[in-house]
Design an enzyme around this catalytic site. Structure first.
Site, short mmCIF file in Angstrom:
data_model
loop_
_atom_site.label_atom_id
_atom_site.label_comp_id
_atom_site.label_asym_id
_atom_site.label_seq_id
_atom_site.Cartn_x
_atom_site.Cartn_y
_atom_site.Cartn_z
N CYS A 48 0.82 -1.22 0.00
CA CYS A 48 0.00 0.00 0.00
C CYS A 48 0.85 1.27 0.00
O CYS A 48 0.63 2.17 -0.82
CB CYS A 48 -0.98 0.00 1.16
SG CYS A 48 -0.23 0.03 2.80
N HIS A 102 -2.48 0.79 6.84
CA HIS A 102 -2.86 0.80 5.42
C HIS A 102 -3.10 2.23 4.98
O HIS A 102 -3.55 3.06 5.77
CB HIS A 102 -4.12 -0.05 5.21
CG HIS A 102 -4.43 -0.31 3.78
ND1 HIS A 102 -3.65 -1.11 2.98
CD2 HIS A 102 -5.44 0.13 2.99
CE1 HIS A 102 -4.17 -1.16 1.76
NE2 HIS A 102 -5.26 -0.40 1.75
N HIS A 151 -5.79 2.01 -3.90
CA HIS A 151 -4.80 1.47 -2.98
C HIS A 151 -4.38 0.08 -3.45
O HIS A 151 -5.00 -0.52 -4.31
CB HIS A 151 -5.40 1.39 -1.57
CG HIS A 151 -6.61 0.52 -1.49
ND1 HIS A 151 -6.68 -0.59 -0.70
CD2 HIS A 151 -7.83 0.59 -2.10
CE1 HIS A 151 -7.87 -1.16 -0.81
NE2 HIS A 151 -8.59 -0.46 -1.67
#
Length: 187
Positions: free
Chosen positions: A86, A140, A158
Site C-alpha cells: 500500500c 494501510h 490502494h
C-alpha cells in the site's frame, strides 16, 4: 506415455499462467495488457470525472497515473509495477510528480497535514486505516479518488491483498478500519 506426460505438464503450465501463479515475465502484471487499453481506460476515467465537477490538472494527472496500475498484484515491500504494497504504491505514484513521500504508511501520516472532517477531503489526499486487526495503529493507506462533500464518503485507490484497486469508504471492511486522513502532497 511420454506424450501424455507432456500434455499434462503443458496443461499445468497453462493453468498456472492463466491464474497468475507464476513469476514469469509473461504473466499478466496488470488489468491492462497494452498501451492502447491503458489510454482507453484513462479516457474513460476523464469522462467519468467530468460529472464530479472540475478537477485541477494535477488531480486529473494524479488519477490518470494511479488508474494505470489498477490490477497490479500486491507484493509485500513492493515499490514497482511488478508489485506494490500500500505505501509503496502511494510512494510510486507521487514520485511520478517528483514529490518525495515517506516509505511507510505511518511515516506518510506523520509527515502530512491532518484533515479532521472527511467532507473536506479532496482528490489526491491520503486516507489511513488500521491493518488486519482493528486498532488505532496505522497499517494501510490509499489515495482519495472521489469525494462526496455532503456526506464525507469517498473512494480511494490502494494496493490491497488482491492488488491495486479502487474501493469505496462504505466497504464494510474499510469502513470499520478507517482512522484518519491527511492532505495529499500535491495540495
Amino acid at each position: 506415455m511420454k506424450s501424455s506426460r507432456i500434455i499434462c505438464i503443458a496443461a499445468v503450465c497453462a493453468l498456472l499462467f492463466h491464474t497468475g501463479c507464476t513469476n514469469s515475465v509473461f504473466a499478466n502484471v496488470g488489468r491492462y495488457e497494452s498501451t492502447h487499453q491503458i489510454q482507453q481506460a484513462a479516457k474513460g476515467q476523464d469522462a467519468h470525472y467530468k460529472k464530479f465537477g472540475k478537477l485541477k490538472v494535477s488531480e486529473k494527472e494524479l488519477l490518470r497515473t494511479a488508474y494505470r496500475y489498477i490490477g497490479v498484484p500486491y507484493r509485500w515491500g513492493g515499490t514497482t509495477p511488478r508489485g506494490f504494497d500500500c505505501s509503496g504504491f502511494v510512494t510510486y505514484v507521487f514520485k511520478k510528480f517528483n514529490v518525495k513521500v515517506p516509505r511507510t504508511s505511518a511515516a506518510q501520516y506523520d509527515s502530512s497535514r491532518r484533515i479532521k472532517d472527511k467532507r473536506q477531503l479532496k482528490v489526491g489526499d491520503l486516507v489511513f486505516f488500521s491493518g488486519r486487526r482493528i486498532s488505532q495503529r496505522i497499517g494501510h493507506v490509499g489515495i482519495v479518488s472521489k469525494v462526496n462533500p455532503k456526506t464525507g464518503t469517498f473512494a480511494f485507490i490502494h494496493s490491497a491483498q488482491t492488488g491495486v484497486q479502487e474501493t469505496s469508504s462504505e466497504n464494510p471492511y474499510y469502513k470499520r478500519r478507517y482512522l484518519k486522513a491527511c492532505a495529499g502532497p500535491l495540495r
